[in-house]
Write a protein that holds these residues in place. Structure first.
Motif, PDB file in Angstrom:
ATOM      1  N   ILE A 198      65.889  41.423  70.984  1.00 57.87           N
ATOM      2  CA  ILE A 198      66.929  41.344  71.840  1.00 57.87           C
ATOM      3  C   ILE A 198      67.636  39.886  72.158  1.00 57.87           C
ATOM      4  CG2 ILE A 198      68.621  42.752  73.773  1.00 57.87           C
ATOM      5  CD1 ILE A 198      67.940  44.676  71.567  1.00 57.87           C
ATOM      6  N   ARG A 223      64.567  37.481  88.812  1.00 58.38           N
ATOM      7  CA  ARG A 223      64.732  38.551  88.381  1.00 58.38           C
ATOM      8  C   ARG A 223      63.748  38.493  86.744  1.00 58.38           C
ATOM      9  NH1 ARG A 223      69.531  38.559  87.897  1.00 58.38           N
ATOM     10  NH2 ARG A 223      69.830  40.036  89.663  1.00 58.38           N
ATOM     11  N   PHE A 224      62.609  38.933  86.926  1.00 64.70           N
ATOM     12  CA  PHE A 224      61.891  39.585  86.176  1.00 64.70           C
ATOM     13  C   PHE A 224      61.683  41.160  85.032  1.00 64.70           C
ATOM     14  CE2 PHE A 224      60.643  36.155  89.017  1.00 64.70           C
ATOM     15  CZ  PHE A 224      60.043  34.940  88.018  1.00 64.70           C
ATOM     16  N   HIS A 225      60.675  40.604  84.619  1.00 65.23           N
ATOM     17  CA  HIS A 225      60.311  41.722  83.300  1.00 65.23           C
ATOM     18  C   HIS A 225      62.012  42.616  82.384  1.00 65.23           C
ATOM     19  CE1 HIS A 225      56.881  42.196  85.475  1.00 65.23           C
ATOM     20  NE2 HIS A 225      57.411  42.321  86.872  1.00 65.23           N
ATOM     21  N   TYR A 226      62.710  41.662  82.263  1.00 63.79           N
ATOM     22  CA  TYR A 226      64.241  42.396  81.836  1.00 63.79           C
ATOM     23  C   TYR A 226      64.159  41.302  80.588  1.00 63.79           C
ATOM     24  CZ  TYR A 226      65.373  45.750  84.539  1.00 63.79           C
ATOM     25  OH  TYR A 226      64.778  47.255  85.769  1.00 63.79           O
ATOM     26  N   GLN A 227      63.923  40.083  80.262  1.00 64.12           N
ATOM     27  CA  GLN A 227      63.957  38.769  79.584  1.00 64.12           C
ATOM     28  C   GLN A 227      63.894  39.276  78.116  1.00 64.12           C
ATOM     29  OE1 GLN A 227      62.160  35.202  80.233  1.00 64.12           O
ATOM     30  NE2 GLN A 227      62.877  34.405  78.446  1.00 64.12           N
ATOM     31  N   PRO A 259      68.682  49.019  80.261  1.00 64.85           N
ATOM     32  CA  PRO A 259      70.679  48.815  80.843  1.00 64.85           C
ATOM     33  C   PRO A 259      70.989  48.410  79.330  1.00 64.85           C
ATOM     34  CG  PRO A 259      69.230  46.812  81.668  1.00 64.85           C
ATOM     35  CD  PRO A 259      68.008  48.006  81.327  1.00 64.85           C
ATOM     36  N   LEU A 315      52.333  41.323  84.099  1.00 71.96           N
ATOM     37  CA  LEU A 315      53.074  40.614  83.305  1.00 71.96           C
ATOM     38  C   LEU A 315      54.841  40.287  84.257  1.00 71.96           C
ATOM     39  CD1 LEU A 315      54.179  41.864  80.707  1.00 71.96           C
ATOM     40  CD2 LEU A 315      51.758  41.149  79.825  1.00 71.96           C
ATOM     41  N   LEU A 316      55.200  38.601  84.083  1.00 65.62           N
ATOM     42  CA  LEU A 316      56.074  38.800  84.526  1.00 65.62           C
ATOM     43  C   LEU A 316      57.678  38.618  83.384  1.00 65.62           C
ATOM     44  CD1 LEU A 316      56.546  35.285  86.604  1.00 65.62           C
ATOM     45  CD2 LEU A 316      55.828  37.464  87.248  1.00 65.62           C
ATOM     46  N   ASN A 317      57.540  38.625  81.888  1.00 55.92           N
ATOM     47  CA  ASN A 317      58.064  38.803  81.548  1.00 55.92           C
ATOM     48  C   ASN A 317      57.452  38.470  79.770  1.00 55.92           C
ATOM     49  OD1 ASN A 317      61.035  39.066  81.628  1.00 55.92           O
ATOM     50  ND2 ASN A 317      60.838  36.813  82.410  1.00 55.92           N
ATOM     51  N   ILE A 318      57.667  39.573  78.565  1.00 53.34           N
ATOM     52  CA  ILE A 318      57.370  39.835  77.670  1.00 53.34           C
ATOM     53  C   ILE A 318      58.544  39.526  76.305  1.00 53.34           C
ATOM     54  CG2 ILE A 318      56.727  42.060  78.236  1.00 53.34           C
ATOM     55  CD1 ILE A 318      54.993  41.252  74.998  1.00 53.34           C
ATOM     56  N   ILE A 319      58.547  38.374  75.545  1.00 54.85           N
ATOM     57  CA  ILE A 319      59.858  37.922  75.113  1.00 54.85           C
ATOM     58  C   ILE A 319      59.424  38.555  73.727  1.00 54.85           C
ATOM     59  CG2 ILE A 319      61.978  36.878  75.007  1.00 54.85           C
ATOM     60  CD1 ILE A 319      60.342  35.378  77.534  1.00 54.85           C
TER      61      ILE A 319
END
Lengths: 292, 226
Positions: free
Chosen positions: B119, A20-24, B188, B31-35
């Motif tokens: 977050i 599950r990507f794009h929500y980290q 969410p 990109l998969l994630n940007i934190i």
């Protein structure tokens, strides 16, 4: 209508996909199958899996066709058989498609010298995605089914089996690797040459406390010359963090989204799948690469 | 790929981080994630090839961000909070530690508009700060196994809200009357990095009245943000 019911759960039974990507950035971990190589293989036999795979660890479940018929395929190194509706028992193999009819029960026993196994069902499990993925993070309570699967969980599969033809692929031969190439982590400079030397010369043992969040290692303490408490920052699966007790943790798929321990090194994506299959007690070493 | 903004966790650094975060997140890169976190942004790509293809674009964008003045799209929240003893599990401990009354704690905690650093820790969990210096309190020596959902915590110079029941080591001083994370919503999380959050005190009866309304994320945005 076709339906499947769980009649015995095995251990750590969850629904997973490729992640599950794009929500980290909202605190949601990527999750996904621990050994992504296997679900990639299963894709060759069950292309219409709809990204809904069942993952188990050590002991697989029993699943029974309640209604209609389904086509499934099991991946991983495991023993299993089918209890037919007429009482006969037949042996079956992983990586070969299995046609199951009303009343048939597939019993997956233990995984052999490995940890994780998978079941792909043609047309998926009839689930709705949660934040664009079917993966389960049981600690965070996120997923199409936000908990481990339990007995009597029933999956309704609307579409019928596309073909009864038997498909199979040769069992993938995954060499059991115990020496892992790792690359410099963001806090490599927190460790002296001496600490790095003991990191690469120590044989670590995988602890029984390992889970989908992390693989805990036991061995010579690797101590940081600076601090074991950094400002929390984004982390990703495969990072090897070192808390103040000096016992490294390889972060796996259900990572906390940010972490405050220094990260000495990082594994390649394909090695995350490999290391996930080493049972507790396995001994591993790291080979630190200087070029990233 | 890691974007480093320095070694501190100051609000000014965090403002830079969140400015860069929203700009890069809106570039539509694969990109998969940007934190984002206090002083860093970690960007995760599917593989090193994709990373290398996009590295230059991000670096270029970063140099432009520095020279731009940023128009804030961040929300301002006014969140009802009940500091009743039934919710404020560690109020006594904080009173004793700082030699202040319950009223002083409430006045201090509601006196500031907090900045949402990022977050993390669990889905929808906002790191807010900085709290008035009189309230700065270390984490609990022994973390609790179960902190009730919607609890307000303080630890060091930060305050937070636990979106759901969780283990944790923050000092619990109150509770809010609604959920801040909803899996049914495509967006969410109620709070986003960079948002300003202030609390106002409500009594137990008012708390229950709000609780009964079962607000959705979209209704909460209308009701409690500007």
């Amino acid at each position: 209508m076709n339906s499947l019911v769980i009649t015995r759960t095995g251990t750590h039974l969850t629904v997973q996909d490729f992640g599950r990507f794009h929500y980290q950035h909202l605190g949601v971990s990527p999750s996904g199958a621990m050994d992504q190589r296997i679900i990639k293989e299963l894709e060759k036999i069950i292309p219409l899996h709809h990204n809904q795979f069942i993952e188990f660890a050590y002991v697989g479940p029993s699943i029974k066709v309640k209604e209609g018929s389904v086509k499934v395929c099991v991946g991983g190194n495991c023993n299993m058989n089918i209890q037919k509706n007429n009482g006969t028992q037949i042996m079956c193999q992983p990586y070969k498609s299995i046609n199951l009819f009303e009343g048939d029960e597939l019993n997956i026993h233990n995984t052999i010298e490995t940890v994780y196994g998978y079941i792909a069902v043609e047309h998926g499990l009839g689930l709705n995605p949660c934040l664009k993925s079917f993966s389960t993070d049981t600690k965070a309570g996120i997923g199409s089914i936000n908990r481990p699967l339990k007995v009597d969980d029933t999956f309704e599969i609307l579409e019928d089996v596309s073909s009864w033809d038997h498909l199979s692929i040769p069992n993938p031969t995954y060499k059991k690797e115990t020496n892992f190439k790792v690359y410099p982590g963001p806090q490599l400079q927190f460790f002296t040459d001496q600490a790095l030397q003991s990191f690469i010369s120590t044989t670590f043992t995988i602890s029984a406390q390992s889970d989908r969040m992390g693989i805990r290692l036991k061995g010579e303490a690797i101590l940081s010359s600076e601090s074991h408490d950094i400002l929390s920052e984004g982390i990703l699966p495969g990072s090897i963090q070192v808390p103040s007790d000096g016992q490294p943790i390889v972060l796996m798929r259900d990572i906390p989204c940010t972490g405050g321990y220094p990260k000495i090194a990082i594994l390649k994506e394909k090695d995350i799948s490999k290391i996930s299959q080493l049972p507790p007690g396995s001994q591993i070493t790291f080979d630190l690469q200087t070029i990233y | 790929m890691v974007l480093d903004f320095g070694d501190d966790s100051s609000k000014s650094i965090s403002i830079e981080v969140n400015k860069a975060f929203s700009t890069i997140a809106n570039l539509g890169l694969p990109l998969l994630n940007i934190i984002p976190s206090f002083n860093k942004i970690v960007i995760i790509f599917e593989n090193s090839q994709i990373r290398d293809q996009n590295k230059e674009k991000i670096t270029l964008e970063m140099s432009e961000i520095k020279s731009q003045s940023h128009k804030s799209a961040h929300k301002k929240w006014k969140i009802p909070a009940c500091y009743d003893e039934s919710f404020a599990l560690d109020l006594k401990l904080i009173q004793k530690l700082h030699h202040i009354t319950k009223e002083e704690i409430i006045n201090l905690h509601t006196s500031e508009s907090y900045y949402t650093y990022y977050i993390g820790f669990m889905p929808g969990f906002p790191y807010l700060g900085d709290i008035p210096s009189q309230l700065i309190t270390p984490r609990l020596a022994t973390p609790r196994i179960n902190i009730p959902a919607r609890s307000i915590g303080i630890a060091k110079n930060h305050t937070c809200i636990y979106p759901k029941i969780s283990p944790g080591g923050w000092n619990i001083i109150g509770q809010i009357p609604f959920d801040i994370f909803d899996l049914q919503n495509p967006n969410p999380s109620l709070f986003l990095p960079g948002d300003k959050v202030s609390f106002y005190s409500v009594n137990h009866k008012e708390f229950q009245q709000i609780q009964k309304k079962h607000f959705s994320i979209n209704e909460l945005i209308k009701e409690y943000s500007s």
